[in-house]
Structure formats: structure tokens, C-alpha cells
Design a protein around this motif. Structure first.
Motif, PDB file in Angstrom:
ATOM      1  N   PRO A 193       0.833  -1.210   0.000  1.00 33.27           N
ATOM      2  CA  PRO A 193       0.000   0.000   0.000  1.00 33.27           C
ATOM      3  C   PRO A 193       0.866   1.258   0.000  1.00 33.27           C
ATOM      4  CG  PRO A 193      -0.017  -1.047   2.162  1.00 33.27           C
ATOM      5  CD  PRO A 193       0.684  -1.998   1.242  1.00 33.27           C
ATOM      6  N   MET A 194       0.357   2.311  -0.603  1.00 27.39           N
ATOM      7  CA  MET A 194       1.108   3.563  -0.730  1.00 27.39           C
ATOM      8  C   MET A 194       1.518   4.143   0.629  1.00 27.39           C
ATOM      9  SD  MET A 194       1.558   4.351  -3.934  1.00 27.39           S
ATOM     10  CE  MET A 194       1.823   6.121  -3.932  1.00 27.39           C
ATOM     11  N   LYS A 195       0.679   3.924   1.651  1.00 27.47           N
ATOM     12  CA  LYS A 195       0.986   4.492   2.964  1.00 27.47           C
ATOM     13  C   LYS A 195       2.224   3.864   3.581  1.00 27.47           C
ATOM     14  CE  LYS A 195      -2.104   1.342   5.482  1.00 27.47           C
ATOM     15  NZ  LYS A 195      -3.287   1.260   6.380  1.00 27.47           N
ATOM     16  N   GLN A 196       2.656   2.739   3.031  1.00 29.80           N
ATOM     17  CA  GLN A 196       3.815   2.056   3.586  1.00 29.80           C
ATOM     18  C   GLN A 196       5.129   2.617   3.023  1.00 29.80           C
ATOM     19  OE1 GLN A 196       3.040  -2.135   3.878  1.00 29.80           O
ATOM     20  NE2 GLN A 196       5.212  -2.650   4.106  1.00 29.80           N
ATOM     21  N   ILE A 197       5.060   3.489   2.005  1.00 33.16           N
ATOM     22  CA  ILE A 197       6.263   4.079   1.404  1.00 33.16           C
ATOM     23  C   ILE A 197       6.884   5.082   2.372  1.00 33.16           C
ATOM     24  CG2 ILE A 197       7.130   5.500  -0.491  1.00 33.16           C
ATOM     25  CD1 ILE A 197       4.946   4.327  -2.255  1.00 33.16           C
ATOM     26  N   ASP A 198       8.160   4.980   2.571  1.00 32.89           N
ATOM     27  CA  ASP A 198       8.897   5.942   3.398  1.00 32.89           C
ATOM     28  C   ASP A 198       9.567   6.942   2.451  1.00 32.89           C
ATOM     29  OD1 ASP A 198      11.442   6.989   4.814  1.00 32.89           O
ATOM     30  OD2 ASP A 198      10.258   6.095   6.444  1.00 32.89           O
ATOM     31  N   TRP A 199       9.061   8.167   2.424  1.00 34.84           N
ATOM     32  CA  TRP A 199       9.511   9.142   1.431  1.00 34.84           C
ATOM     33  C   TRP A 199      10.906   9.668   1.748  1.00 34.84           C
ATOM     34  CZ3 TRP A 199       6.828   8.878  -2.767  1.00 34.84           C
ATOM     35  CH2 TRP A 199       5.481   8.490  -2.710  1.00 34.84           C
ATOM     36  N   LYS A 200      11.277   9.709   2.995  1.00 35.05           N
ATOM     37  CA  LYS A 200      12.626  10.178   3.349  1.00 35.05           C
ATOM     38  C   LYS A 200      13.681   9.196   2.847  1.00 35.05           C
ATOM     39  CE  LYS A 200      15.353  11.771   7.284  1.00 35.05           C
ATOM     40  NZ  LYS A 200      15.374  11.997   8.757  1.00 35.05           N
ATOM     41  N   GLN A 201      13.466   7.894   3.090  1.00 30.93           N
ATOM     42  CA  GLN A 201      14.399   6.885   2.600  1.00 30.93           C
ATOM     43  C   GLN A 201      14.386   6.821   1.078  1.00 30.93           C
ATOM     44  OE1 GLN A 201      16.615   5.004   4.208  1.00 30.93           O
ATOM     45  NE2 GLN A 201      16.108   6.010   6.157  1.00 30.93           N
ATOM     46  N   SER A 202      13.211   7.052   0.481  1.00 35.14           N
ATOM     47  CA  SER A 202      13.120   7.043  -0.976  1.00 35.14           C
ATOM     48  C   SER A 202      13.949   8.157  -1.581  1.00 35.14           C
ATOM     49  CB  SER A 202      11.652   7.169  -1.409  1.00 35.14           C
ATOM     50  OG  SER A 202      10.889   6.076  -0.934  1.00 35.14           O
ATOM     51  N   ALA A 203      13.952   9.333  -0.924  1.00 34.71           N
ATOM     52  CA  ALA A 203      14.742  10.462  -1.431  1.00 34.71           C
ATOM     53  C   ALA A 203      16.236  10.178  -1.339  1.00 34.71           C
ATOM     54  CB  ALA A 203      14.393  11.714  -0.644  1.00 34.71           C
ATOM     55  N   HIS A 204      16.669   9.523  -0.260  1.00 31.01           N
ATOM     56  CA  HIS A 204      18.085   9.199  -0.093  1.00 31.01           C
ATOM     57  C   HIS A 204      18.542   8.179  -1.130  1.00 31.01           C
ATOM     58  CE1 HIS A 204      19.100  11.577   3.357  1.00 31.01           C
ATOM     59  NE2 HIS A 204      18.106  11.061   4.092  1.00 31.01           N
ATOM     60  N   SER A 205      17.740   7.173  -1.392  1.00 27.05           N
ATOM     61  CA  SER A 205      18.134   6.097  -2.288  1.00 27.05           C
ATOM     62  C   SER A 205      17.725   6.345  -3.742  1.00 27.05           C
ATOM     63  CB  SER A 205      17.527   4.776  -1.822  1.00 27.05           C
ATOM     64  OG  SER A 205      16.112   4.877  -1.793  1.00 27.05           O
ATOM     65  N   ARG A 206      16.950   7.437  -3.981  1.00 23.45           N
ATOM     66  CA  ARG A 206      16.484   7.809  -5.308  1.00 23.45           C
ATOM     67  C   ARG A 206      15.631   6.719  -5.961  1.00 23.45           C
ATOM     68  NH1 ARG A 206      21.676  10.971  -8.070  1.00 23.45           N
ATOM     69  NH2 ARG A 206      21.938  12.486  -6.365  1.00 23.45           N
ATOM     70  N   THR A 207      14.965   5.939  -5.135  1.00 24.28           N
ATOM     71  CA  THR A 207      13.986   4.964  -5.600  1.00 24.28           C
ATOM     72  C   THR A 207      12.972   4.751  -4.482  1.00 24.28           C
ATOM     73  OG1 THR A 207      13.633   2.748  -6.512  1.00 24.28           O
ATOM     74  CG2 THR A 207      15.258   2.965  -4.767  1.00 24.28           C
ATOM     75  N   LEU A 208      11.805   4.289  -4.842  1.00 21.66           N
ATOM     76  CA  LEU A 208      10.766   4.122  -3.822  1.00 21.66           C
ATOM     77  C   LEU A 208      11.147   3.005  -2.864  1.00 21.66           C
ATOM     78  CD1 LEU A 208       7.464   4.487  -5.901  1.00 21.66           C
ATOM     79  CD2 LEU A 208       8.526   6.159  -4.370  1.00 21.66           C
ATOM     80  N   MET A 209      11.082   3.324  -1.561  1.00 18.13           N
ATOM     81  CA  MET A 209      11.414   2.365  -0.509  1.00 18.13           C
ATOM     82  C   MET A 209      10.229   2.239   0.449  1.00 18.13           C
ATOM     83  SD  MET A 209      14.528   1.448  -1.226  1.00 18.13           S
ATOM     84  CE  MET A 209      15.104   0.667   0.276  1.00 18.13           C
ATOM     85  N   VAL A 210       9.996   1.037   0.935  1.00 17.56           N
ATOM     86  CA  VAL A 210       8.913   0.797   1.894  1.00 17.56           C
ATOM     87  C   VAL A 210       9.498   0.253   3.183  1.00 17.56           C
ATOM     88  CG1 VAL A 210       7.155   0.395   0.130  1.00 17.56           C
ATOM     89  CG2 VAL A 210       8.519  -1.522   0.979  1.00 17.56           C
ATOM     90  N   LYS A 211       8.764   0.438   4.256  1.00 14.50           N
ATOM     91  CA  LYS A 211       9.208  -0.034   5.563  1.00 14.50           C
ATOM     92  C   LYS A 211       8.949  -1.534   5.696  1.00 14.50           C
ATOM     93  CE  LYS A 211       8.218   4.324   7.951  1.00 14.50           C
ATOM     94  NZ  LYS A 211       7.430   4.956   9.033  1.00 14.50           N
ATOM     95  N   GLU A 212       9.844  -2.204   6.393  1.00 17.58           N
ATOM     96  CA  GLU A 212       9.637  -3.584   6.791  1.00 17.58           C
ATOM     97  C   GLU A 212       9.388  -3.601   8.292  1.00 17.58           C
ATOM     98  OE1 GLU A 212      11.650  -6.950   4.248  1.00 17.58           O
ATOM     99  OE2 GLU A 212      13.184  -5.632   5.091  1.00 17.58           O
ATOM    100  N   TYR A 213       8.342  -4.285   8.683  1.00 15.91           N
ATOM    101  CA  TYR A 213       7.938  -4.275  10.078  1.00 15.91           C
ATOM    102  C   TYR A 213       8.286  -5.594  10.760  1.00 15.91           C
ATOM    103  CZ  TYR A 213       5.192  -0.266   8.546  1.00 15.91           C
ATOM    104  OH  TYR A 213       4.804   0.933   8.019  1.00 15.91           O
ATOM    105  N   ASP A 214       8.410  -5.494  12.069  1.00 21.43           N
ATOM    106  CA  ASP A 214       8.613  -6.701  12.859  1.00 21.43           C
ATOM    107  C   ASP A 214       7.295  -7.474  12.924  1.00 21.43           C
ATOM    108  OD1 ASP A 214       9.732  -8.585  14.416  1.00 21.43           O
ATOM    109  OD2 ASP A 214       9.877  -7.376  16.237  1.00 21.43           O
ATOM    110  N   HIS A 215       7.372  -8.805  12.980  1.00 20.48           N
ATOM    111  CA  HIS A 215       6.185  -9.666  12.946  1.00 20.48           C
ATOM    112  C   HIS A 215       5.864 -10.167  14.346  1.00 20.48           C
ATOM    113  CE1 HIS A 215       7.989  -9.627   8.971  1.00 20.48           C
ATOM    114  NE2 HIS A 215       6.792  -9.926   8.480  1.00 20.48           N
ATOM    115  N   THR A 216       5.232  -9.292  15.142  1.00 17.48           N
ATOM    116  CA  THR A 216       4.969  -9.683  16.528  1.00 17.48           C
ATOM    117  C   THR A 216       3.519  -9.469  16.943  1.00 17.48           C
ATOM    118  OG1 THR A 216       5.635  -7.486  17.299  1.00 17.48           O
ATOM    119  CG2 THR A 216       7.331  -9.193  17.243  1.00 17.48           C
ATOM    120  N   VAL A 217       2.674  -8.959  16.087  1.00 18.11           N
ATOM    121  CA  VAL A 217       1.296  -8.662  16.481  1.00 18.11           C
ATOM    122  C   VAL A 217       0.477  -9.949  16.534  1.00 18.11           C
ATOM    123  CG1 VAL A 217      -0.828  -7.498  15.811  1.00 18.11           C
ATOM    124  CG2 VAL A 217       1.363  -6.336  15.594  1.00 18.11           C
TER     125      VAL A 217
END
Length: 371
Positions: A193-217
């Protein structure tokens, strides 16, 4: 002289008689309540009546009388008068002598055989006069109700129905991502989903980056109880029986989730007898207080729907990835429901369907419910 003394005693006696008729219960305070507001159908509980003498003088005679209709069975140990049919009901009465400032608590053992909401009748206080010729009556006009929860299905039966489903849920508890715990970042694939994109990391890497979450829920299940049915048969008692089995089934499912320690949301579209406001949904939770709210909801439930089955399914949309247990009276109830087909497509194996018509509740789910 003796005649004068006798006349004086007679006058004093009549004065006391007149005073007792008017003030026989003055200073006597009373209240009553059920020992528990939510009880199990078929289990004995107590009606508590508390009386207090706030006068500075003793009261030689106070009688308490309380009537119970046929839906509430008074235990034989407290029964003074029963209906001729002998099927529950009757009245209980007792009298006490009270010292100044004394408090007395009376316990009346009763039992409710069927699920439902029961409003208690008001007890009456009677005060005697000086000569014992008449009584003064006062009603303890306080509203009290008791909610009798549905009975449980046999433990073995509910484990057979939910065993494999709960086993899969327990395995999948480590497959859900916790949005509050970021484990790292990875390249956007287009499926996230678009809300998962981290725009700060995307700007640093010059490509779209998404967050990876821990699997504990841990998973949160949604338990839905549908009362609306398209049953067109003429055997209305069979329809009511299936509806009653559904209430028993809903309680048993929630009990099993409590035992397994799995958090859950509960919602039903059944009308709620005597409930103020929106009482159809119990939010996510776990534990005794959470379960009591569900028991109250099930105990108040009627055989009529407050809103449609389509609206009921909307409550499951927020928990599609976690799992849904849907309880309904007949297999045909959702055959023509477009929203149900969408739910099946989206949730897949995380959906468990339980039908009241296929459950043999036996004596555990009878038709004594007040609905």
C-alpha cells in the motif's frame, strides 16, 4: 383511682395505635438487588434485600414480601407460597424484629431456566400497628433487572468445530506485521500500500522504498452473530430453536477464544431487549470483564434483527487479514448476499462459517429463552 388508671392506659394505647398506623415504617430504609446482574441460565443465584432501622427505638414488626413470576423459580428453601401449577414463580415473605440502628440482609435463592432479560418485581415492606389489627405497606420502587446468559455447548463439540481453524490462527500469529516496530527498509514492488512508502528513505536512495515491520502482532478475530434469516418454513419453533442454538454457539466460541488467549471483537445484528444506545458491538479485548459484556449482549438478544446482514458484514472489513467467525441460523442465509461473496474472496481460509441448523445443542440449548 383504678378506673382513671385503666382509662389512661386505654387512651395511651389508642394514641400509640394511631401513631403506629401513620409512622409504622418511619425510619425504615430498604433496598434490593440481584447478587449478580449477569447470571448463567439454570444456575442458582440470590436476590438480596437489605433493611435498616434508622430510628432510635426498636421496631417490633417489619414484614418483607416479594413476588416472582413464573419465569423465575424460587428455591424450595425460601418458598412460602407457590402457584398451583408448581412451575416456578410464587412469593416469599418473612418478618423481623429490629433493634435501633440494626441492619438486616435477606437472601432469596432463585433460578432462571432460560436465556433473556428479566425485570424483578418490587418487594413490599409491611409495618404492624400497636394492636396488630392492620398493616402499613410501602413498596421498594427501585428498578432492577437480571440478564440470563445462554448456555454453553459441550466443550468437545466446540473444539471439534474450531480446532483446525484456531490452530491455523495460532500459527499465523507470527505472520502479521506490527506497524509500530520498523525492522528495516526494502525496495517498493508495487504490491504494498502507498501508505507504507517511506519518502525520506526514498529520497536518499532515489527509488521508492517501503518499511519492513517486525512480525509480533497477535491476531484479533472478529466474531459475527447473524439473526436475520430468509427461513420460509412453517415450523417457527424450529427457526427459534436454531436462533437459540446460535446464541449458545456464540457464547461457546467466545469462551474458547478466551481460553486460547486470542483477542477478539464481537458484533451481532440481533435486537437488544432493554439496552440503551448501540449495544450490538463489543470492541477488541480479552478477559473476564470483556466476556461479561458479551454475555450481557447475548442475554439481551432477541429473535429479531436490528439491521441487515449486509451491514453486519461491514464490521469485518477492518479485520479481514486476521480471521472472521460467522454464526448464522441457516446455510441459505448468505447465498444471495453479494457482500458475503466479496468477504469470501478477500479473506479466504480465514473465514469460519458455523450454522445453527447443523448443531445439535440437545438440552444445552432449549427454547426457554425470553425472546
Amino acid at each position: 383511682m383504678i378506673l382513671f388508671f385503666v382509662l389512661l392506659l386505654v387512651l395511651v394505647g389508642f394514641a400509640l395505635q394511631k401513631w403506629m398506623i401513620v409512622h409504622g415504617l418511619q425510619g425504615v430504609q430498604s433496598t434490593y438487588r440481584p447478587e449478580e446482574n449477569i447470571v448463567d441460565a439454570g444456575e442458582v443465584f440470590f436476590i438480596l434485600i437489605e433493611i435498616e432501622n434508622r430510628c432510635k427505638w426498636p421496631i417490633p414488626y417489619v414484614k418483607v414480601k416479594m413476588y416472582f413470576d413464573g419465569d423465575i423459580q424460587v428455591m424450595e428453601s425460601a418458598l412460602r407460597f407457590a402457584k398451583e401449577s408448581g412451575q416456578g414463580g410464587g412469593s416469599v415473605e418473612t418478618s423481623v424484629w429490629m433493634r435501633p440502628g440494626q441492619q438486616v440482609e435477606l437472601k432469596i435463592p432463585v433460578k432462571i431456566s432460560g436465556r433473556g432479560r428479566y425485570v424483578l418485581s418490587h418487594p413490599n415492606l409491611f409495618g404492624g400497628d400497636f394492636l396488630g389489627l392492620c398493616e402499613t405497606r410501602r413498596e421498594v420502587a427501585i428498578f432492577r433487572e437480571v440478564i440470563a446468559a445462554p448456555k454453553s455447548l459441550p466443550e468437545q463439540k466446540i473444539q471439534e468445530l474450531m480446532g483446525s481453524f484456531l490452530g491455523d490462527i495460532s500459527v499465523r500469529r507470527y505472520l502479521y506485521e506490527d506497524p509500530l516496530m520498523t525492522a528495516g527498509y526494502r525496495e517498493y514492488t508495487g504490491r504494498e500500500p502507498m501508505k507504507q512508502i517511506d519518502w525520506k528513505q526514498s529520497a536518499h536512495s532515489r527509488t521508492l522504498m517501503v518499511k519492513e515491520y517486525d512480525h509480533t502482532v497477535e491476531p484479533v478475530l472478529t466474531v459475527l452473530l447473524n439473526i436475520e434469516t430468509d427461513y420460509s418454513g412453517t415450523d417457527y419453533r424450529q427457526k427459534e430453536r436454531n436462533l437459540e442454538v446460535c446464541y449458545c454457539l456464540a457464547r461457546s466460541v467466545c469462551e474458547e477464544l478466551e481460553n486460547k488467549g486470542i483477542k477478539y471483537v464481537f458484533c451481532t445484528n440481533g435486537k437488544q431487549a432493554g439496552a440503551a444506545g448501540d449495544f450490538h458491538m463489543v470492541r477488541e479485548g480479552l478477559g473476564h470483564r470483556h466476556f461479561l459484556k458479551i454475555l450481557e449482549c447475548l442475554g439481551r438478544g432477541l429473535y429479531e434483527a436490528a439491521f441487515s446482514r449486509e451491514k453486519l458484514l461491514e464490521f469485518a472489513k477492518g479485520e479481514l487479514s486476521k480471521g472472521v467467525v460467522l454464526i448464522t441460523p441457516f446455510r441459505e442465509d448468505f447465498e444471495q448476499c453479494l457482500e458475503f461473496r466479496h468477504l469470501q474472496q478477500e479473506i479466504g481460509e480465514n473465514l469460519l462459517l458455523l450454522y445453527g441448523c447443523e448443531i445439535d445443542g440437545g438440552e444445552d440449548c432449549d427454547l426457554d429463552a425470553r425472546s
